[in-house]
Design a protein around this motif. Structure first.
Motif, PDB file in Angstrom:
ATOM      1  N   ARG A  63       2.134   8.842   5.313  1.00 14.96           N
ATOM      2  CA  ARG A  63       2.052   8.551   3.840  1.00 14.96           C
ATOM      3  C   ARG A  63       1.936   9.920   3.101  1.00 14.96           C
ATOM      4  N   ALA A  79       0.726   6.146  -2.587  1.00 12.47           N
ATOM      5  CA  ALA A  79       1.473   5.601  -1.306  1.00 12.47           C
ATOM      6  C   ALA A  79       0.629   4.500  -0.740  1.00 12.47           C
ATOM      7  N   SER A  92       1.273   1.181  -1.363  1.00 12.89           N
ATOM      8  CA  SER A  92       2.245   0.249  -1.154  1.00 12.89           C
ATOM      9  C   SER A  92       1.377  -1.207  -1.505  1.00 12.89           C
ATOM     10  N   TRP A 120       6.092  -1.116  -4.010  1.00 16.92           N
ATOM     11  CA  TRP A 120       5.844  -0.833  -2.634  1.00 16.92           C
ATOM     12  C   TRP A 120       6.485   0.306  -2.029  1.00 16.92           C
ATOM     13  N   GLN A 140      11.596  -7.255   1.247  1.00 16.31           N
ATOM     14  CA  GLN A 140      11.483  -5.865   1.576  1.00 16.31           C
ATOM     15  C   GLN A 140      12.249  -5.694   2.725  1.00 16.31           C
ATOM     16  N   ALA A 190       2.344  -3.621  -3.567  1.00 14.73           N
ATOM     17  CA  ALA A 190       3.318  -4.584  -3.655  1.00 14.73           C
ATOM     18  C   ALA A 190       4.267  -4.845  -2.161  1.00 14.73           C
ATOM     19  N   LEU A 213       8.510 -12.443   0.274  1.00  8.35           N
ATOM     20  CA  LEU A 213       8.339 -11.130  -0.069  1.00  8.35           C
ATOM     21  C   LEU A 213       8.747 -10.044   1.086  1.00  8.35           C
TER      22      LEU A 213
END
Lengths: 283, 260
Positions: B87, A63, A65, A98, B12, A67, B8
């Motif tokens: 997370r 987790a 992330s 990511w 995303q 990227a 980037l």
């Protein structure tokens, strides 16, 4: 048992804690997802202590992330550091992918165009992570399902450059390499051949599942099946080139009895030892 | 003004939009919707599966009571409204009980939000900090006249809940996996409380009457045991205080109190 020797290991599952602590196998080690242990106390951490006292441990994050075009989350990183400090794992790893963006976490490992700018950002994120943890990490090659345009680097070159810039190592997931090569139409053997041998610190083996609609044309990295025969062949090819490395059997779905996983682990172990044997005979 | 997104970051953002359903969002990055469809559906499925499974793991009693299909539909509705920020997915779902309380399809299941709340409190107790509990021997060693001046804090793993209308704790205790699935749901229309606590390895559930719950609730506020006892007696003048206190201490409800 030689203390610290790591040949073939297993992903640690809660339903196997007692067997994992009680089993006996030379070179065995265990890998856990740190996210499952980011808790204040209780039986999870107590079991991890028991396992860690007996076997080498690897913490394999999902987790962080790395990227994403964002700094590693400070809260998450500090919880990871607390686990690393407490359990002193032999290996710490994360993914070239990511999962968090704009405040939302997606439990997946998502792709990105491997541009020069992405390399800068990810190298910075790996560097920050390593600085925070006070140690090098291994970065794992992803499973790919989308043929994104706009790459400046082949994945192998991107990983090699990441190693060069950050001093990180590589975790080579042979199943991911096989799945990605199958889905995007390239040669998995040539891919593995192109990875820098000296940087490889760990190998993953796992099973995959054909997509319900597209079948073999779209393989999914489910960790829900035994390691497939072509993945075993690629594993042998890899270790014949680079030599023995700690290797892990990953199973996260349709988890069989501990003994069945140990049998798969023993096969990975046997292949590693078969490599080492001729050298010993020569010496 | 926020900084403009990098290439980037724009990717995303577009990918997140594509995951949410708009496959055309990736066209500026050279990936047409048709070419992206199969791969995007793998990622969508992985994200949905991982999030739903996390909720199913955290709310096993809810899932058993409503069945897999109903649970999955409710989970999807919750995820759409409140996607994970956490997370470590063990932390996700703190709002799920409140969501179920307002979830229209659950309107005829008046116990469901309460069951979800108990699943959540169980999880909190399960992962709370380790600490020794105040033992019956330690409590017995205190002189009776000194006892009421102590302020025993609840054990760090202790979680309590009170249900005024329905005996949700008994229902939850009977239905929570890995207990065998009951043949019928028994739900009494009476008030009931529960203490969930993990003094040793596993979380234990203790069903509480009004006096016991009042005493714990008062102790959680840090009052003297004497005052907590008055609160318990006010809730139920017939309560047997020594027996009640012993039962709570035996359950490991408290940490050792500091000297008064």
């Amino acid at each position: 048992m030689t203390a610290g020797l790591m040949t073939a290991g297993l992903g640690l599952k809660a339903q196997h804690y007692a067997e994992a602590a009680a089993t006996d196998a030379e070179g065995l080690w265990f890998e856990a997802h740190p996210e499952n242990y980011m808790v204040a106390g209780g039986p999870r951490l107590a079991w991890l202590e028991v396992i860690r006292q007996r076997w080498p441990l690897s913490l394999h994050g999902v987790a962080l992330s790395l990227a994403a075009d964002a700094d590693p989350d400070p809260g998450h990183l500090s919880r990871l550091k607390a686990l690393v400090d407490r359990f002193e794992p032999a290996l710490v790893s994360e993914h070239l992918a990511w999962s968090a963006w704009d405040g939302t976490y997606r439990p997946d490992l998502l792709p990105f165009p491997r541009t020069r700018a992405a390399l800068e950002r990810i190298a910075a994120n790996v560097g920050r992570t390593q600085d925070a943890l006070g140690r090098a990490i291994l970065v794992e090659n992803p499973s790919l399902y989308l043929d994104l345009p706009g790459h400046d680097f082949a994945e192998t070159d991107f990983l090699a450059e990441l190693v060069r810039r950050t001093g990180c190592g590589l975790l080579v997931d042979v199943n991911n390499a096989y799945v990605s090569a199958n889905n995007l139409g390239y040669d998995a053997g040539a891919y593995l051949d192109a990875l820098p041998a000296a940087a490889i610190g760990e190998i993953h083996l796992a099973g995959h599942t054909p997509d319900a609609r597209y079948g073999q044309a779209l393989l999914i990295d489910t960790h829900a099946a035994p390691v497939a025969e072509p993945v075993w062949r690629l594993y042998r090819r890899l270790i014949e080139r680079i030599g023995p490395r700690p290797v892990l059997i990953e199973r996260d779905e349709a988890i069989p009895a501990f003994g069945e996983l140990m049998a798969e682990r023993d096969e990975a172990d046997r292949l590693l030892r078969a490599l080492a044997a001729p050298e010993a005979a020569d010496a | 003004m926020p900084e403009p997104l990098s290439e980037l970051g724009r990717f995303q953002q577009a990918f997140a939009t594509a995951l949410a359903g708009d496959a055309a969002a990736l066209a500026p990055f050279g990936l047409e919707a048709e070419a992206a469809a199969a791969g995007l559906s793998v990622h969508r499925n992985t994200v949905a599966r991982g999030t739903i499974d996390a909720l199913a793991t955290s709310f096993p009693t809810v899932r058993r009571l409503v069945g897999e299909a109903w649970f999955e539909a409710a989970a999807r509705a919750f995820i759409a409204e409140r996607p994970p920020r956490e997370r470590a997915l063990i932390d996700y779902g703190g709002d799920f009980p409140d969501f179920l309380a307002a979830f229209e399809p659950a309107a005829d299941l008046p116990y469901l939000a309460g069951v979800a709340r108990l699943d959540r409190l169980w999880l909190e107790a399960h992962v709370a900090a380790d600490a020794p509990a105040w033992t019956p021997a330690e409590a017995a060693a205190v002189a009776p006249e000194a006892l009421f001046d102590l302020r025993p804090p609840l054990h760090p793993s202790a979680r309590t809940a009170w249900f005024e209308a329905l005996a949700v704790p008994t229902l939850w205790t009977l239905c929570r996996p890995p207990a065998a699935e009951p043949d019928a749901i028994e739900l009494a229309a009476r008030p009931e409380g529960v203490l969930l606590v993990r003094p040793h390895g596993a979380v234990e559930a203790l069903v509480l009457d009004r006096a016991s719950w009042s005493l714990l609730d008062a102790c959680a506020r840090g009052v003297r045991l004497g005052e907590a006892a008055d609160t318990a007696l006010a809730a139920d003048p017939g309560a047997d205080l020594p027996a009640l206190l012993l039962r709570l201490v035996e359950a490991g409800a408290f940490s050792a109190p500091p000297a008064p």
